[in-house]
Design a protein around this motif. Structure first.
Motif, PDB file in Angstrom:
ATOM      1  N   VAL A 272      28.165  55.055 -12.476  1.00 60.62           N
ATOM      2  CA  VAL A 272      29.216  55.728 -13.244  1.00 60.62           C
ATOM      3  C   VAL A 272      28.870  57.188 -13.517  1.00 60.62           C
ATOM      4  N   LEU A 273      27.631  57.445 -13.936  1.00 62.97           N
ATOM      5  CA  LEU A 273      27.276  58.792 -14.398  1.00 62.97           C
ATOM      6  C   LEU A 273      27.465  59.863 -13.343  1.00 62.97           C
ATOM      7  N   GLU A 274      27.363  59.482 -12.047  1.00 61.09           N
ATOM      8  CA  GLU A 274      27.535  60.497 -11.014  1.00 61.09           C
ATOM      9  C   GLU A 274      28.957  61.041 -10.959  1.00 61.09           C
ATOM     10  N   TYR A 275      29.916  60.278 -11.518  1.00 65.84           N
ATOM     11  CA  TYR A 275      31.323  60.665 -11.416  1.00 65.84           C
ATOM     12  C   TYR A 275      31.850  61.388 -12.658  1.00 65.84           C
ATOM     13  N   VAL A 276      31.161  61.301 -13.776  1.00 63.51           N
ATOM     14  CA  VAL A 276      31.712  61.854 -15.014  1.00 63.51           C
ATOM     15  C   VAL A 276      31.509  63.359 -15.070  1.00 63.51           C
ATOM     16  N   ASP A 277      32.399  64.020 -15.805  1.00 65.68           N
ATOM     17  CA  ASP A 277      32.308  65.473 -15.929  1.00 65.68           C
ATOM     18  C   ASP A 277      31.164  65.899 -16.836  1.00 65.68           C
ATOM     19  N   ASP A 278      30.820  65.052 -17.800  1.00 65.69           N
ATOM     20  CA  ASP A 278      29.802  65.425 -18.795  1.00 65.69           C
ATOM     21  C   ASP A 278      28.839  64.249 -18.999  1.00 65.69           C
ATOM     22  N   PRO A 279      27.826  64.116 -18.130  1.00 62.39           N
ATOM     23  CA  PRO A 279      26.893  62.983 -18.259  1.00 62.39           C
ATOM     24  C   PRO A 279      26.166  62.945 -19.599  1.00 62.39           C
ATOM     25  N   LYS A 280      25.859  64.108 -20.153  1.00 61.64           N
ATOM     26  CA  LYS A 280      25.125  64.149 -21.421  1.00 61.64           C
ATOM     27  C   LYS A 280      25.948  63.511 -22.541  1.00 61.64           C
ATOM     28  N   THR A 281      27.226  63.843 -22.586  1.00 63.97           N
ATOM     29  CA  THR A 281      28.092  63.238 -23.601  1.00 63.97           C
ATOM     30  C   THR A 281      28.260  61.748 -23.354  1.00 63.97           C
ATOM     31  N   ALA A 282      28.377  61.357 -22.089  1.00 61.90           N
ATOM     32  CA  ALA A 282      28.503  59.928 -21.760  1.00 61.90           C
ATOM     33  C   ALA A 282      27.297  59.148 -22.255  1.00 61.90           C
ATOM     34  N   LEU A 283      26.100  59.668 -22.026  1.00 63.24           N
ATOM     35  CA  LEU A 283      24.891  58.999 -22.510  1.00 63.24           C
ATOM     36  C   LEU A 283      24.841  58.942 -24.028  1.00 63.24           C
TER      37      LEU A 283
ATOM     38  N   ASN B  87      26.765  64.229  -9.662  1.00 66.68           N
ATOM     39  CA  ASN B  87      25.547  64.296 -10.469  1.00 66.68           C
ATOM     40  C   ASN B  87      24.452  63.408  -9.898  1.00 66.68           C
ATOM     41  N   ALA B  88      23.221  63.905  -9.930  1.00 65.63           N
ATOM     42  CA  ALA B  88      22.050  63.147  -9.480  1.00 65.63           C
ATOM     43  C   ALA B  88      20.849  63.601 -10.297  1.00 65.63           C
ATOM     44  N   TRP B  89      19.804  62.773 -10.327  1.00 68.92           N
ATOM     45  CA  TRP B  89      18.659  63.023 -11.197  1.00 68.92           C
ATOM     46  C   TRP B  89      17.336  62.791 -10.479  1.00 68.92           C
ATOM     47  N   GLY B  90      16.333  63.581 -10.849  1.00 73.08           N
ATOM     48  CA  GLY B  90      14.962  63.272 -10.519  1.00 73.08           C
ATOM     49  C   GLY B  90      14.421  62.278 -11.529  1.00 73.08           C
ATOM     50  N   LYS B  91      13.273  61.672 -11.227  1.00 70.30           N
ATOM     51  CA  LYS B  91      12.725  60.623 -12.090  1.00 70.30           C
ATOM     52  C   LYS B  91      12.457  61.133 -13.505  1.00 70.30           C
ATOM     53  N   ALA B  92      11.680  62.200 -13.625  1.00 76.78           N
ATOM     54  CA  ALA B  92      11.334  62.725 -14.950  1.00 76.78           C
ATOM     55  C   ALA B  92      12.584  63.213 -15.681  1.00 76.78           C
ATOM     56  N   GLU B  93      13.500  63.787 -14.937  1.00 77.56           N
ATOM     57  CA  GLU B  93      14.738  64.300 -15.518  1.00 77.56           C
ATOM     58  C   GLU B  93      15.573  63.178 -16.130  1.00 77.56           C
ATOM     59  N   LEU B  94      15.675  62.059 -15.420  1.00 80.43           N
ATOM     60  CA  LEU B  94      16.469  60.946 -15.931  1.00 80.43           C
ATOM     61  C   LEU B  94      15.811  60.308 -17.143  1.00 80.43           C
ATOM     62  N   VAL B  95      14.498  60.106 -17.086  1.00 78.18           N
ATOM     63  CA  VAL B  95      13.785  59.527 -18.229  1.00 78.18           C
ATOM     64  C   VAL B  95      13.945  60.415 -19.461  1.00 78.18           C
ATOM     65  N   ALA B  96      13.838  61.732 -19.273  1.00 77.25           N
ATOM     66  CA  ALA B  96      13.982  62.658 -20.389  1.00 77.25           C
ATOM     67  C   ALA B  96      15.400  62.634 -20.956  1.00 77.25           C
ATOM     68  N   ALA B  97      16.405  62.544 -20.082  1.00 78.48           N
ATOM     69  CA  ALA B  97      17.791  62.511 -20.540  1.00 78.48           C
ATOM     70  C   ALA B  97      18.059  61.250 -21.368  1.00 78.48           C
ATOM     71  N   LEU B  98      17.503  60.132 -20.954  1.00 81.74           N
ATOM     72  CA  LEU B  98      17.676  58.896 -21.705  1.00 81.74           C
ATOM     73  C   LEU B  98      16.937  58.957 -23.040  1.00 81.74           C
ATOM     74  N   ARG B  99      15.707  59.462 -22.997  1.00 85.61           N
ATOM     75  CA  ARG B  99      14.912  59.563 -24.225  1.00 85.61           C
ATOM     76  C   ARG B  99      15.584  60.477 -25.249  1.00 85.61           C
ATOM     77  N   GLU B 100      16.235  61.519 -24.763  1.00 88.17           N
ATOM     78  CA  GLU B 100      16.921  62.456 -25.663  1.00 88.17           C
ATOM     79  C   GLU B 100      17.967  61.756 -26.522  1.00 88.17           C
ATOM     80  N   HIS B 101      18.495  60.662 -26.005  1.00 88.03           N
ATOM     81  CA  HIS B 101      19.539  59.939 -26.731  1.00 88.03           C
ATOM     82  C   HIS B 101      19.028  58.615 -27.308  1.00 88.03           C
TER      83      HIS B 101
END
Length: 213
Positions: free
Chosen positions: A106-117, A165-179
């Motif tokens: 889903v996240l690859e299609y949304v306009d604002d992944p940060k808000t979605a998370l 939208n796409a993510w590297g490993k550290a980038e995705l872990v950090a984005a999840l941890r942020e929320h």
């Protein structure tokens, strides 16, 4: 939404063959089966409701949410007793009501992944789980598909016209941890490649737990 509206007819049939069937088996047997599936669960970006039905069959009070009206219509036909709503993940307003949530491709299609998370995290109770899949930024297979998409004028791998939208490993872990989402496992998976070619896989599959405040 327009892209997925066109795919709604026959979407569930895709899960019975090929890469879709392999993806479903992986998620059901290796990711979801070890988790406590009970209480209220949200399937965010549910498509035609295949995983929503799976959750409901295992005793969860499941709700499906998708931006595509055609997908929601198909999901309701498959299970009239299960709740399905049309809506954007980024506009989810539930607060700490779900014991778990799925957010698959889903996240690859949304306009604002940060808000979605942020919205997904807010909707899950502390201690609850989020199962999420997202494209791997440096996937060789995905880069090859993008090249073929461009060279074919968009005819091949048409989904890439909407997948941004796409993510590297550290980038995705950090984005999840942020929320407030603690990653318990992060797996590589590809619906087409054999398991031993994991480093080439196109997807991350994360199992996260919502941290206590």
């Amino acid at each position: 939404m327009t892209f997925h509206d066109r795919l709604a007819d026959g979407w569930s049939a895709r899960y019975r063959r090929g890469g879709f069937a392999r993806r479903r088996r992986f998620l059901e047997t290796e990711i979801l089966a070890p988790l406590p599936i009970s209480g209220r669960w949200l399937d965010a970006g549910c498509g035609a409701g295949d995983f929503t039905h799976w959750l409901a069959a295992r005793g969860a009070q499941a709700r499906g949410l998708d931006a595509s009206a055609a997908m929601i219509a198909a999901a309701r036909v498959g299970s009239p007793a299960t709740r399905f709503d049309q809506g954007l993940v980024e506009q989810l307003t539930d607060s700490a009501v779900y014991d778990g949530a799925l957010c698959l491709s889903v996240l690859e299609y949304v306009d604002d992944p940060k808000t979605a998370l942020a919205r997904l995290s807010a909707a899950i109770r502390p201690g609850g789980h989020l199962i999420l899949s997202a494209p791997r930024r440096l996937s060789i297979l995905r880069m090859a598909q993008k090249a073929a998409h461009r060279l074919s004028g968009g005819r091949l791998f048409a989904y890439l016209a909407s997948s941004h939208n796409a993510w590297g490993k550290a980038e995705l872990v950090a984005a999840l941890r942020e929320h407030g989402l603690v990653v318990e496992s992060l797996r590589e998976f590809d619906p087409l490649l054999p398991r031993f070619l994991g480093p080439l896989a196109s997807l991350w599959v994360a199992t996260c737990r919502k941290a206590a405040p």
